[in-house]
Design an enzyme around this catalytic site. Structure first.
Site, mmCIF file in Angstrom:
data_model
loop_
_atom_site.group_PDB
_atom_site.id
_atom_site.type_symbol
_atom_site.label_atom_id
_atom_site.label_comp_id
_atom_site.label_asym_id
_atom_site.label_seq_id
_atom_site.Cartn_x
_atom_site.Cartn_y
_atom_site.Cartn_z
ATOM 1 N N TYR A 98 0.841 -1.195 0.000
ATOM 2 C CA TYR A 98 0.000 0.000 0.000
ATOM 3 C C TYR A 98 0.881 1.250 0.000
ATOM 4 O O TYR A 98 1.831 1.344 0.780
ATOM 5 C CB TYR A 98 -0.903 0.021 1.243
ATOM 6 C CG TYR A 98 -1.624 1.336 1.411
ATOM 7 C CD1 TYR A 98 -2.876 1.537 0.850
ATOM 8 C CD2 TYR A 98 -1.024 2.403 2.091
ATOM 9 C CE1 TYR A 98 -3.534 2.756 0.970
ATOM 10 C CE2 TYR A 98 -1.669 3.623 2.203
ATOM 11 C CZ TYR A 98 -2.922 3.793 1.641
ATOM 12 O OH TYR A 98 -3.551 5.011 1.741
ATOM 13 N N GLU A 148 -3.423 7.687 -3.970
ATOM 14 C CA GLU A 148 -3.205 6.386 -3.367
ATOM 15 C C GLU A 148 -2.990 5.329 -4.436
ATOM 16 O O GLU A 148 -3.670 5.326 -5.462
ATOM 17 C CB GLU A 148 -4.465 6.050 -2.551
ATOM 18 C CG GLU A 148 -4.365 4.888 -1.625
ATOM 19 C CD GLU A 148 -5.688 4.697 -0.866
ATOM 20 O OE1 GLU A 148 -5.770 5.120 0.295
ATOM 21 O OE2 GLU A 148 -6.628 4.142 -1.448
#
Lengths: 294, 379
Positions: B101, B189
């Site tokens: 992530y 993101e």
């Protein structure tokens, strides 16, 4: 007494020749604030109601000894104006401007730190020490001198609370609107500490809202560091998640930043939380006890 | 403002962040064409502006044309958390060796752009934050220096072993920070950032939100917007100087100031009613603004009664009252309206409204809330 502003405040107005800047300059002057200068690049040598206008904050400080600045500059240029004030040696900067890009506020934060300047706002109504000084756009007629400090993320809701206090005979030492944006200058903790140290403040009202965890941090800080009674109110209990409620910072994200969490945090820290604004004066009177001065 | 994955990936590609080739499709036929172009296993992904697409069945792996048709048929038009999927993207399936992530957000507490990296890629980061917060590495980025390559490498060495992968990931992260700043994001993101079987690091997903305050610097963003009907109303209201959010209750609210507007909604809830909306008319007493605001309330089919709560500060209550009277003259308001004026010139304002038959006045917020809830019951 009061915090941040008082009779020694020498205010410079950045954006004094704009519509809002000009209007509120006169209001502040009328209230007795010592407005010593205005800044509007290219207009040095002119004046607004007798207040001299300078091209730069630096010139204004040199000529007048200004120590506090209020910024009415439009959002695209406002962060730059705050940085200019810090570089010119201003130690307290009140940013009224609404809609400043977050990245701009982040960019100037280290500049404020470098010069030891404190910012209130942006996107805030400013502050008032009733009977002494006004550096903001708050409606002066609702305030009354007294011993209750107030910190709020909101504008008109602050006025609602102050009005409730004043009409119930409770005066204020200083009232500060810290701003509705996600990233702001002075926050609850710094201001709570100032009220704790202020010998003329006997109780504190904290008016929070949904979004972020500043209220939770404030609750933890109060529990450890604040001996004066604190009464709180949280707006946005009925707000749905994922929707921005007017203020850029009033947003519940992925279930965090809810009013319930904040209320729980305050109650766990021994802070009385009002269910509705009308309950504020009742709780404050109770908290003040024999320190209530009508 | 949120944008779709494919739009975010187009921005990534512009900044040389490696993404897979993809085709944007709106019909089953287009998906079949895309499958033929790849000639091998593909993934069909719903383009919808809400999280949890995978769990909702909006992302499907297809190793045959039949499965691609099946996936396209089920995904296009499906409902994910109240939003209808109108667009999908088709990209080749990747053999994933590892996934992590990577996220950048504007952070209230550190007053910075905060870098977040976690070895727990592919799952919702909020879940990781709740259950295993120690598994997220958080680093505030110095806005004056920006993100330096060694800082990016140092972070990835904590979650990856292979130096080649780290170099590629660090290069991507430096570019992602550039996207964040230049595009005025509030969130950027990559979840997951994957390492494929050929040792290539790729942004498998892309999520970008723009800062609403910075829209003036990016007039091109408006073309990227994909608003729901409710959001369209919010955007339109905004252009009229109003801040409006539609909810699903029965009491329409009109208030000056965001905090007071929230407190008014809360008050309606507290006394047993349901607010139909958040509506902040700002600091003006301009009749036109009041008329626009009333229109939003009138056009909401759920609204049975209206509560107007005005605190006069710089705005004077008598001015607001005049604006209201003007507004009521110009429009046919058929439902009960409760009004509460307080603060500057409230007395004069109330005096002006005294003879208006349409209006029920109240002195306090509590009284106003009780009256409007009662009025809504009798409609």
């Amino acid at each position: 007494m009061s915090i941040l502003i008082n009779k020694d405040t020498k205010l410079v107005v950045q954006g004094i020749t704009g519509r809002d800047g000009g209007f509120h300059t006169l209001k502040m002057k009328e209230y007795g604030t010592n407005v010593v200068a205005g800044v509007s690049p290219g207009k040095e040598g002119t004046n607004v109601d007798g207040i001299p206008v300078f091209n730069t904050v630096e010139n204004a400080v040199k000529a007048t000894g200004a120590n506090t600045s209020i910024v009415f500059v439009p959002a695209p240029f406002a962060a730059d104006a705050v940085a200019e004030a810090a570089e010119a040696g201003i130690k307290l900067i009140i940013a009224i401007s609404e809609g400043i890009p977050t990245v701009d506020v982040i960019r100037i934060t280290p500049i404020l730190e470098k010069y030891g300047a404190k910012m209130i706002g942006p996107n805030c109504p400013g502050l008032i020490s009733p009977g002494k000084s006004l550096a903001g756009i708050l409606p002066t007629n609702i305030f009354k001198e007294g011993n209750v400090g107030l910190i709020s993320r909101s504008g008109t809701l602050t006025y609602e609370m102050v009005n409730q206090l004043t009409t119930n005979g409770i005066g204020q030492s200083t009232c500060i609107g810290i701003g509705g944006d996600p990233i702001i200058g002075l926050h609850y903790i710094e201001l709570l500490a100032m009220f704790e140290a202020d010998i003329h403040t006997d109780a504190i009202v904290l008016c929070g809202e949904i979004g972020g965890d500043a209220e939770e941090q404030a609750a933890a800080f109060i529990k450890e560091n604040i001996t004066k009674p604190v009464v709180a109110f949280i707006a946005g209990q009925s707000a749905p998640p994922g929707k921005r409620m007017g203020h850029a910072g009033a947003l519940i994200t992925s279930g965090s930043g809810t009013a319930i969490e904040k209320i729980k945090a305050f109650e766990a820290a021994g802070v009385k939380v009002a269910k509705e604004p009308a309950e504020i004066p009742i709780l404050v009177k109770k908290a003040l006890g024999d320190k209530w001065q009508a | 403002m949120k944008i779709h994955e494919y739009q975010a990936k187009e921005i990534f590609a512009e900044y040389q962040i490696p993404v897979q080739t993809f085709f944007v499709c709106k019909t089953v036929d287009e998906v079949v064409n895309a499958f033929d172009k790849f000639g091998g296993p593909v993934v069909v992904k719903a383009q919808v502006l809400v999280g949890g697409r995978g769990k909702a069945g909006g992302i499907k792996f297809c190793d045959s044309k039949e499965k691609a048709i099946e996936a396209a048929t089920s995904i296009i038009g499906m409902d994910i958390k109240g939003l209808t999927v109108e667009t999908v993207i088709v990209c080749s399936a990747v053999d994933i060796a590892d996934e992590i992530y990577v996220g950048l957000i504007t952070d209230r507490n550190t007053k910075s752009v905060l870098l977040m990296v976690s070895a727990e890629g592919g799952v919702e980061i909020e879940e990781v934050a709740k259950t295993n917060p120690e598994k997220i590495i958080k680093i505030p980025i110095d806005p004056q220096i920006g993100l330096l390559p060694h800082q990016a490498r140092n972070v990835f060495f904590k979650v990856m072993k292979n130096g080649n992968h780290v170099r590629q990931a660090a290069d991507i992260l430096v570019k992602l920070y550039k996207v964040f700043i230049e595009k005025d994001c509030s969130l950027a993101e990559i979840n997951p950032l994957v390492i494929d079987k050929n040792d290539k690091v790729i942004a498998l997903d892309a999520k970008v939100n723009f800062d609403d305050n910075a829209m003036f610097r990016h007039p091109d963003y408006e073309a990227l917007a994909d608003y729901t009907d409710d959001e369209k109303l919010e955007v339109e209201a905004n252009e009229r100087g109003l801040s409006y959010v539609k909810l699903d209750g029965e009491i329409g609210c009109m208030v000056n100031g965001a905090g007071l507007a929230m407190a008014t909604m809360d008050m309606i809830n507290l006394y047993g009613g349901t607010p139909a909306n958040f509506l902040d008319i700002g600091g003006s007493s301009n009749p036109q603004k009041v008329i626009h605001a009333m229109e939003y309330l009138m056009n909401d089919k759920n609204v049975k009664a209206v509560l107007i709560n005005i605190f006069g500060g710089i705005t004077r209550c008598d001015d607001v009252a005049r604006g209201l009277l003007e507004a009521f003259k110009q429009m046919d308001v058929k439902m009960p309206v409760v009004i509460r004026l307080s603060g500057t010139n409230a007395k004069e304002g109330k005096e002006l409204l005294k003879n208006s038959k349409e209006l029920i006045t109240a002195d306090t917020m509590a009284e106003a809330a009780k009256k409007v809830i009662e009025a809504a019951k009798n409609v």
